[in-house]
Design a protein around this motif. Structure first.
Motif, PDB file in Angstrom:
ATOM      1  N   CYS A  22       0.834  -1.196   0.000  1.00  0.00           N
ATOM      2  CA  CYS A  22       0.000   0.000   0.000  1.00  0.00           C
ATOM      3  C   CYS A  22       0.873   1.251   0.000  1.00  0.00           C
ATOM      4  O   CYS A  22       1.833   1.351   0.762  1.00  0.00           O
ATOM      5  N   LEU A  29      -0.465  -5.839  -0.108  1.00  0.00           N
ATOM      6  CA  LEU A  29      -1.767  -5.752  -0.767  1.00  0.00           C
ATOM      7  C   LEU A  29      -2.244  -7.120  -1.220  1.00  0.00           C
ATOM      8  O   LEU A  29      -1.452  -7.997  -1.541  1.00  0.00           O
ATOM      9  N   CYS A  55      -4.609   0.162   0.024  1.00  0.00           N
ATOM     10  CA  CYS A  55      -5.563  -0.735   0.688  1.00  0.00           C
ATOM     11  C   CYS A  55      -6.972  -0.189   0.465  1.00  0.00           C
ATOM     12  O   CYS A  55      -7.146   1.028   0.332  1.00  0.00           O
TER      13      CYS A  55
END
Length: 67
Positions: A22, A29, A55
């Motif tokens: 992220c 992720l 995210c």
């Protein structure tokens, strides 16, 4: 509503540049990642800009206090 400014491509980690982490919190992720935008960067005349991801908890790059 306050939006964050994306960092330049040169301040990102390798995993953030490759879309594995992220852009905002650095967590790994999964399939639920959302596009955060394009981190811009030029090395001379070479465009090093890249698409970065976040995210799902960080939609549109909103700052923590506005979520």
């Amino acid at each position: 509503m306050s939006h964050r400014t994306l960092p330049t491509v040169f301040t990102l980690t390798r995993r953030e540049r490759s879309g594995q982490d992220c852009i905002w919190c650095g967590h790994a992720l999964s399939a639920g990642a959302v596009p955060a935008g394009i981190a811009v960067g030029y090395w001379g005349s070479h465009n090093r800009s890249t698409q970065v991801y976040a995210c799902p908890g960080h939609p549109n790059g909103l700052t923590e206090e506005t979520q």
